[in-house]
Each structure stands twice: as C-alpha cells, then as structure tokens.
Design an enzyme around this catalytic site. Structure first.
Site, short mmCIF file in Angstrom:
data_model
loop_
_atom_site.label_atom_id
_atom_site.label_comp_id
_atom_site.label_asym_id
_atom_site.label_seq_id
_atom_site.Cartn_x
_atom_site.Cartn_y
_atom_site.Cartn_z
N TRP A 12 -50.23 9.98 59.50
CA TRP A 12 -51.35 10.45 61.16
C TRP A 12 -50.39 12.29 60.90
CZ3 TRP A 12 -49.31 7.39 66.18
CH2 TRP A 12 -50.17 6.36 66.03
N LYS A 13 -50.00 12.36 60.43
CA LYS A 13 -50.20 14.16 59.83
C LYS A 13 -49.37 14.50 61.15
CE LYS A 13 -52.12 13.65 55.30
NZ LYS A 13 -53.15 14.67 54.97
N GLU A 99 -48.50 19.08 51.35
CA GLU A 99 -48.73 19.70 52.33
C GLU A 99 -47.40 19.54 52.54
OE1 GLU A 99 -50.90 17.59 55.03
OE2 GLU A 99 -52.38 16.96 53.46
N GLY A 175 -58.44 15.34 52.32
CA GLY A 175 -59.04 15.88 53.89
C GLY A 175 -60.03 16.35 53.03
N GLY A 235 -54.87 8.94 55.52
CA GLY A 235 -54.57 10.12 56.19
C GLY A 235 -55.32 10.13 57.40
N GLY A 236 -56.58 10.36 57.43
CA GLY A 236 -57.46 10.81 58.11
C GLY A 236 -58.29 9.08 59.01
P1 13P Z 1 -56.75 11.91 53.87
O1 13P Z 1 -57.05 10.20 54.10
O2 13P Z 1 -57.04 12.44 55.18
O3 13P Z 1 -57.48 12.45 52.73
O4 13P Z 1 -55.30 12.32 53.93
C1 13P Z 1 -54.91 11.94 52.53
C2 13P Z 1 -53.38 12.08 52.60
O5 13P Z 1 -52.57 13.47 52.13
C3 13P Z 1 -52.21 10.66 53.02
O6 13P Z 1 -50.74 11.62 52.98
#
Ligand code: 13P
Length: 252
Positions: A12-13, A99, A175, A235-236
């Site tokens: 979920w960041k 990140e 992302g 992620g998203g």
């Molecule tokens: P996205 O799926 O948003 O590209 O992010 C990938 C990610 O960094 C999962 O850790």
C-alpha cells in the site's frame, strides 16, 4: 520439481488512513473468503497494522509491514522493530524497496542486516531488487541485480535462503504503467534464482520470486505463467478492493 506456493502481495506504500484500511479489510474479506491455492498478503503502513490484525488475523489474508529496523529495541528514534511487528501479527516484511533505497538512502549493508533480522525473528523478508532505466538501457541490468542479490543475501544459510521471498521490481516500471514484458521479467527472475543457486544450491528452487512494477489484473496471468515468477508485489492495483480481488482471481 519443487511446487512453490504462489504469493500475491499488496504494497500500500504511504496510502490509507486507519478508517480507510478498516473499510478495505471488511470488503476484501468478503471477496476472498473462498479463495484457495495461493497466499494473499497486504503490506500496510504501520498505523494500519492494529486494525488489519483485528479484521484479518483469523482469515486467510496475511499481514505485513513495508520496513523495519534490524535491532529489536534501543535508541533509534522513529523506527519500528521486528518484535513490535510480530505482536501485530506481521508474518512478512518488505525490505529494501527501491523507494527506501532512493529516498531514505538505505544501502546494501543495511538491507542485508534487515533481511537477517527478519529471519532471526521469524518474519519472512521480501527483498526487493531491480535496476533503473539507465542501467537497463546500458545492458547492465542483469549484472546489477545479481550484485544486489549477492550483497543483500550474503552470509545466509541455505535453510534461510529457502524461506525468503525476492521481488524483482524494475524501477522504470514502478507506478509508470510500463510493465516489463513477461519474457524480460522471466529472464531476470531466472537470473536471480541462478544467483541464489550459486550461493545455496537447491534451496534456490524453494525460494519464491515475485514480479512488481505496474502489475495489474490485466497482465498478472501472463507474468505468473512464467516458470520463475511465483507471484506479484502489487502497488497501485492493491489499493482498490475490486481491482485487487480481480487480480487475485486472475492470478489463480
Ligand atoms: P506499482 O504496482 O504501483 O507499479 O508499484 C509496484 C511496487 O513498487 C510494489 O512494491
């Protein structure tokens, strides 16, 4: 041939307040109640972990964190320890996400300590590796990722290596809506497995490798059809209950 259990992990960041997490969990539980054959995991911000424990601990959905410190306690202002995560029912922790490497200056030495600490505390580390666009364009992606794997997993026993998860996340795909092709992703995941095989022999066959980077319900099946891709780090597409559920259905 080893039968590796697939894993779909949401990251979920820095998204979702406590009330949003509670709402997601309640709806997600209904959607996933009858899902079998793969592991499902949500790696949430620390603040959401108590409510996810409350909502999901008795379910098939595993709970994880996105980072932790390598010491169990001490004078490390602002940090969270493996012991604290264990009490919150966390069975997984993401380590070394790009990140964290980029914005928080985590280097391979710190990441290796965190991987080791997670294992010592009975938490499964999901080690993230992956190259940026300039390394890919220069044809140096594979050497770079192999180097990350060697440094971040140095000194682990074969038994420890068999328990970890590695996520291949090309930075240029995170992302951005640009996914690595299934063939490119497979090639790198095979290189990761062969690097670990050089370190630990057949333990590499038991280790699960995920792909991450703009993975979604529409492309997960093709990615997971590859022999060395055992799941996704999402992620998203893990933020929306409908989309994440669809992705899991398609991953089966
Ligand atoms: P996205 O799926 O948003 O590209 O992010 C990938 C990610 O960094 C999962 O850790």
């Amino acid at each position: 041939m080893v039968n590796r259990r697939p894993l779909i992990a949401g990251n979920w960041k820095m998204n979702k307040t406590i009330s949003e997490a509670r709402d997601f969990a309640a709806r997600f539980l209904e959607n996933t109640a009858d899902i079998t054959g793969l592991d499902i995991l949500i790696c949430a911000p620390f603040t959401n972990l108590p409510v996810l424990k409350e909502e999901l601990e008795e379910s098939i959905v595993h709970i994880g964190a996105q980072n932790m410190h390598y010491e169990t306690k001490g004078a490390y202002t602002g940090e969270i320890s493996p012991l604290m995560l264990k009490e919150l029912a966390c069975t997984y922790v993401i380590i070394g996400h790009s990140e964290r490497r980029e914005y928080f200056k985590e280097d391979d030495e710190i990441i290796a300590k965190k991987v080791k600490a997670a294992l010592e505390n009975g938490i499964t580390p999901i080690l993230c590796v992956g190259e940026n666009l300039s390394l890919r364009e220069a044809g140096k992606a594979q050497d770079f990722v192999r180097g990350q794997v060697e440094k971040d997993l140095a000194g682990l026993t074969a038994a420890e290596l068999s328990r970890i998860v590695v996520a291949y996340e090309p930075i240029w795909a995170i992302g951005t809506g640009k996914t690595a092709s299934a063939q490119d992703a497979q090639q790198m995941c095979a290189a990761i497995r062969s690097t670990v095989a050089d370190m630990a022999g057949s333990a590499a066959q038991e280790m699960r490798i995920l792909y991450g980077g703009s993975a979604k319900s529409g492309n997960i099946a093709e990615l997971m059809a590859q022999p060395d891709i055992d799941g996704g780090l999402i992620g998203g597409s893990s933020l929306d209950v409908q989309e994440f559920t669809q992705l899991i259905q398609n991953a089966r």
